[in-house]
Write a protein that holds these residues in place. Sequence first.
Motif, PDB file in Angstrom:
ATOM      1  N   LEU A   1       2.341  24.038 -16.942  1.00 50.29           N
ATOM      2  CA  LEU A   1       2.960  23.230 -17.983  1.00 50.29           C
ATOM      3  C   LEU A   1       4.467  23.256 -17.820  1.00 50.29           C
ATOM      4  N   ASP A   2       5.032  22.111 -17.530  1.00 43.52           N
ATOM      5  CA  ASP A   2       6.475  21.966 -17.384  1.00 43.52           C
ATOM      6  C   ASP A   2       7.042  21.598 -18.758  1.00 43.52           C
ATOM      7  N   LEU A   3       7.723  22.541 -19.388  1.00 49.00           N
ATOM      8  CA  LEU A   3       8.218  22.316 -20.755  1.00 49.00           C
ATOM      9  C   LEU A   3       9.286  21.240 -20.810  1.00 49.00           C
ATOM     10  N   ASP A   4      10.104  21.136 -19.790  1.00 46.97           N
ATOM     11  CA  ASP A   4      11.121  20.077 -19.772  1.00 46.97           C
ATOM     12  C   ASP A   4      10.467  18.698 -19.711  1.00 46.97           C
ATOM     13  N   LEU A   5       9.436  18.546 -18.888  1.00 50.62           N
ATOM     14  CA  LEU A   5       8.732  17.271 -18.806  1.00 50.62           C
ATOM     15  C   LEU A   5       8.004  16.974 -20.111  1.00 50.62           C
ATOM     16  N   LEU A   6       7.413  17.992 -20.718  1.00 51.34           N
ATOM     17  CA  LEU A   6       6.741  17.811 -22.002  1.00 51.34           C
ATOM     18  C   LEU A   6       7.730  17.359 -23.063  1.00 51.34           C
TER      19      LEU A   6
ATOM     20  N   LEU B   1       1.832  18.417 -16.332  1.00 48.81           N
ATOM     21  CA  LEU B   1       1.440  18.455 -17.745  1.00 48.81           C
ATOM     22  C   LEU B   1       0.037  19.030 -17.941  1.00 48.81           C
ATOM     23  N   SER B   2      -0.559  19.600 -16.904  1.00 52.16           N
ATOM     24  CA  SER B   2      -1.914  20.132 -17.017  1.00 52.16           C
ATOM     25  C   SER B   2      -1.898  21.518 -17.657  1.00 52.16           C
ATOM     26  N   ASP B   3      -3.083  22.022 -17.925  1.00 48.14           N
ATOM     27  CA  ASP B   3      -3.217  23.344 -18.549  1.00 48.14           C
ATOM     28  C   ASP B   3      -2.824  24.467 -17.594  1.00 48.14           C
TER      29      ASP B   3
ATOM     30  N   LEU C   1       0.826  -1.204   0.000  1.00 48.73           N
ATOM     31  CA  LEU C   1       0.000   0.000   0.000  1.00 48.73           C
ATOM     32  C   LEU C   1       0.862   1.256   0.000  1.00 48.73           C
ATOM     33  N   ALA C   2       1.926   1.253   0.787  1.00 50.86           N
ATOM     34  CA  ALA C   2       2.820   2.414   0.821  1.00 50.86           C
ATOM     35  C   ALA C   2       3.472   2.640  -0.541  1.00 50.86           C
ATOM     36  N   LEU C   3       3.891   1.552  -1.204  1.00 50.26           N
ATOM     37  CA  LEU C   3       4.483   1.684  -2.540  1.00 50.26           C
ATOM     38  C   LEU C   3       3.469   2.216  -3.543  1.00 50.26           C
ATOM     39  N   LEU C   4       2.242   1.732  -3.467  1.00 54.84           N
ATOM     40  CA  LEU C   4       1.214   2.200  -4.396  1.00 54.84           C
ATOM     41  C   LEU C   4       0.847   3.659  -4.140  1.00 54.84           C
ATOM     42  N   LYS C   5       0.818   4.065  -2.868  1.00 58.59           N
ATOM     43  CA  LYS C   5       0.538   5.471  -2.566  1.00 58.59           C
ATOM     44  C   LYS C   5       1.642   6.369  -3.112  1.00 58.59           C
ATOM     45  N   ALA C   6       2.891   5.924  -3.017  1.00 59.68           N
ATOM     46  CA  ALA C   6       4.001   6.704  -3.561  1.00 59.68           C
ATOM     47  C   ALA C   6       3.888   6.793  -5.083  1.00 59.68           C
ATOM     48  N   GLU C   7       3.504   5.703  -5.723  1.00 58.09           N
ATOM     49  CA  GLU C   7       3.340   5.697  -7.181  1.00 58.09           C
ATOM     50  C   GLU C   7       2.201   6.620  -7.598  1.00 58.09           C
ATOM     51  N   VAL C   8       1.105   6.605  -6.862  1.00 58.59           N
ATOM     52  CA  VAL C   8      -0.026   7.487  -7.168  1.00 58.59           C
ATOM     53  C   VAL C   8       0.383   8.946  -6.999  1.00 58.59           C
ATOM     54  N   ALA C   9       1.128   9.246  -5.935  1.00 59.23           N
ATOM     55  CA  ALA C   9       1.582  10.624  -5.719  1.00 59.23           C
ATOM     56  C   ALA C   9       2.487  11.081  -6.850  1.00 59.23           C
ATOM     57  N   GLU C  10       3.348  10.186  -7.335  1.00 62.81           N
ATOM     58  CA  GLU C  10       4.231  10.539  -8.455  1.00 62.81           C
ATOM     59  C   GLU C  10       3.418  10.798  -9.725  1.00 62.81           C
ATOM     60  N   MET C  11       2.417   9.952  -9.977  1.00 63.36           N
ATOM     61  CA  MET C  11       1.567  10.143 -11.156  1.00 63.36           C
ATOM     62  C   MET C  11       0.759  11.439 -11.054  1.00 63.36           C
ATOM     63  N   GLU C  12       0.270  11.743  -9.862  1.00 60.85           N
ATOM     64  CA  GLU C  12      -0.461  12.999  -9.680  1.00 60.85           C
ATOM     65  C   GLU C  12       0.452  14.197  -9.938  1.00 60.85           C
ATOM     66  N   ASN C  13       1.693  14.109  -9.499  1.00 57.90           N
ATOM     67  CA  ASN C  13       2.661  15.179  -9.733  1.00 57.90           C
ATOM     68  C   ASN C  13       2.918  15.344 -11.232  1.00 57.90           C
ATOM     69  N   LEU C  14       3.122  14.236 -11.931  1.00 57.86           N
ATOM     70  CA  LEU C  14       3.362  14.323 -13.380  1.00 57.86           C
ATOM     71  C   LEU C  14       2.135  14.861 -14.106  1.00 57.86           C
ATOM     72  N   THR C  15       0.957  14.437 -13.670  1.00 63.95           N
ATOM     73  CA  THR C  15      -0.274  14.923 -14.292  1.00 63.95           C
ATOM     74  C   THR C  15      -0.431  16.422 -14.083  1.00 63.95           C
ATOM     75  N   LEU C  16      -0.139  16.883 -12.867  1.00 69.26           N
ATOM     76  CA  LEU C  16      -0.212  18.314 -12.584  1.00 69.26           C
ATOM     77  C   LEU C  16       0.783  19.085 -13.445  1.00 69.26           C
TER      78      LEU C  16
END
Length: 99
Positions: free
Chosen positions: A75-80, A70-72, A53-68
């Motif tokens: 926009l992080d141009l380096d990540l894009l 790349l959002s409107d 569960l702790a590993l999955l929560k960390a993965e979800v937090a990372e995905m939320e960060n990446l989604t944020l």
Amino acid sequence: MHAKRRPAIGSLLYFALALTLSVYFTFAAVQGDFGVFKRAEVDAEAKALATELALLKAEVAEMENLTLRLSDQYLDLDLLDEQAREILGLIRGDEIVIR
């Protein structure tokens, strides 16, 4: 003369019953559905699931960060640029590709 008395059959049956019940309850306390071994197994499984569960929560937090990133709204141009290179295989016009 004293005649040797045999133990009464009732005493033997009582002792056999008491022994049988004590063996049964001891076995149930150790091996049963709610026994010591089952408790240790459940505790180990709970610990493994908590770690997962702790590993999955960390993965979800990372995905939320990446989604944020790349959002409107932000926009992080380096990540894009990184995602365009990795997923789409794009390169800039001034780069040379060596395979």
